[in-house]
Scaffold this motif. Structure first.
Motif, PDB file in Angstrom:
ATOM      1  N   SER A  36      11.359   3.063   6.837  1.00 37.55           N
ATOM      2  CA  SER A  36      10.518   1.914   7.123  1.00 37.55           C
ATOM      3  C   SER A  36      11.241   0.026   7.434  1.00 37.55           C
TER       4      SER A  36
ATOM      5  N   LEU B 197       7.667  10.819   0.964  1.00 39.59           N
ATOM      6  CA  LEU B 197       7.127   9.213   0.938  1.00 39.59           C
ATOM      7  C   LEU B 197       8.221   8.479   0.384  1.00 39.59           C
TER       8      LEU B 197
ATOM      9  N   ILE C 109       9.694   5.602   2.906  1.00 41.50           N
ATOM     10  CA  ILE C 109       9.208   4.203   2.848  1.00 41.50           C
ATOM     11  C   ILE C 109      11.088   3.528   2.911  1.00 41.50           C
TER      12      ILE C 109
ATOM     13  N   THR D  63       0.724  -0.734   0.001  1.00 40.17           N
ATOM     14  CA  THR D  63      -0.210  -0.156  -0.166  1.00 40.17           C
ATOM     15  C   THR D  63       1.387   1.094   0.101  1.00 40.17           C
ATOM     16  N   GLU D  64       1.906   0.876   0.760  1.00 42.35           N
ATOM     17  CA  GLU D  64       2.539   1.688   0.544  1.00 42.35           C
ATOM     18  C   GLU D  64       3.464   2.700  -0.492  1.00 42.35           C
ATOM     19  N   HIS D  65       3.656   1.739  -1.538  1.00 44.15           N
ATOM     20  CA  HIS D  65       4.128   1.328  -2.900  1.00 44.15           C
ATOM     21  C   HIS D  65       2.906   2.318  -3.561  1.00 44.15           C
TER      22      HIS D  65
ATOM     23  N   PRO E 239       0.217   0.080   5.860  1.00 41.57           N
ATOM     24  CA  PRO E 239       1.678   0.804   6.255  1.00 41.57           C
ATOM     25  C   PRO E 239       1.536   2.203   5.702  1.00 41.57           C
ATOM     26  N   SER E 240       0.584   2.329   4.472  1.00 42.12           N
ATOM     27  CA  SER E 240       0.859   3.767   3.347  1.00 42.12           C
ATOM     28  C   SER E 240      -0.216   4.390   4.929  1.00 42.12           C
TER      29      SER E 240
ATOM     30  N   LEU F   6       2.219   5.808   7.465  1.00 45.67           N
ATOM     31  CA  LEU F   6       4.028   6.776   6.591  1.00 45.67           C
ATOM     32  C   LEU F   6       2.797   7.838   7.180  1.00 45.67           C
TER      33      LEU F   6
END
Length: 185
Positions: free
Chosen positions: A65, A58, A62, A30-32, A157-158, A161
């Motif tokens: 993290s 971001l 990432i 989800t972060e990507h 994870p998004s 962040l």
């Protein structure tokens, strides 16, 4: 489901894959997807940037993290026996390239080729984007729906962040909903 994606939403998915590849991550999380959305030149990307969520920041978050929480190597344990993991990482990357310690031996180049799979959470976020579109009475999935999908679950994870960046997730969700109802996102 992908047939319902607008061109911008499809670009987000391919952008997320490109970001995961560039970071040498073996899966798209989800972060990507969030990172790809932040780099988009549409209303959703602008909204993220207006909230201080630019792609460079971001991306750095990432990387941090993954190195802190996802690092297979325990820097504290290594430090206790006199090994400085940061120095080892720096020397290794100078010799073998950035991220050389991040992929298992023999697999570093595989992430640059072929299909990069989605994590279960990213798959869930994509599914949730469809649900958000349906709930709002939309027949297509736009980038704003994708953002609502990656903002949906506090365990993603998004979302972590975004919170780490000091952004109010509820306020961002409300803004995205406003954009979607005005068809800007």
């Amino acid at each position: 489901m992908f047939e319902r994606f607008t061109a911008e939403a499809r670009q987000t998915v391919t952008g997320a894959q490109a970001e995961a590849r560039a970071l040498r991550h073996r899966q798209i999380g989800t972060e990507h997807v969030l990172l790809a959305l932040a780099g988009a030149e549409d209303a959703t990307g602008r909204a993220l940037r207006e909230h201080g969520l630019g792609p460079d920041d971001l991306r750095a978050r990432i990387v941090r993290s993954y190195r802190s929480g996802g690092d297979v190597l325990d820097s504290d344990a290594l430090r206790s026996i006199g090994i400085d993991l940061d120095a080892v990482r720096e020397a290794t990357e100078q010799s073998f390239g950035e991220g050389a310690l991040d992929a298992p031996a023999g697999k570093a180049d595989r992430s640059r080729q072929g299909r990069v799979p989605f994590t279960p959470m990213a798959k869930k976020a994509l599914e949730l984007s469809l649900r958000h579109a349906i709930r709002l009475g939309h027949k297509e999935i736009r980038s704003g729906h994708l953002l609502l999908g990656v903002l949906h679950d506090g365990g993603f994870p998004s979302v972590r962040l975004i919170i780490e960046a000091g952004v109010d997730v509820e306020e961002l969700r409300a803004e995205v909903r406003r954009l979607l109802t005005s068809k800007a996102a």
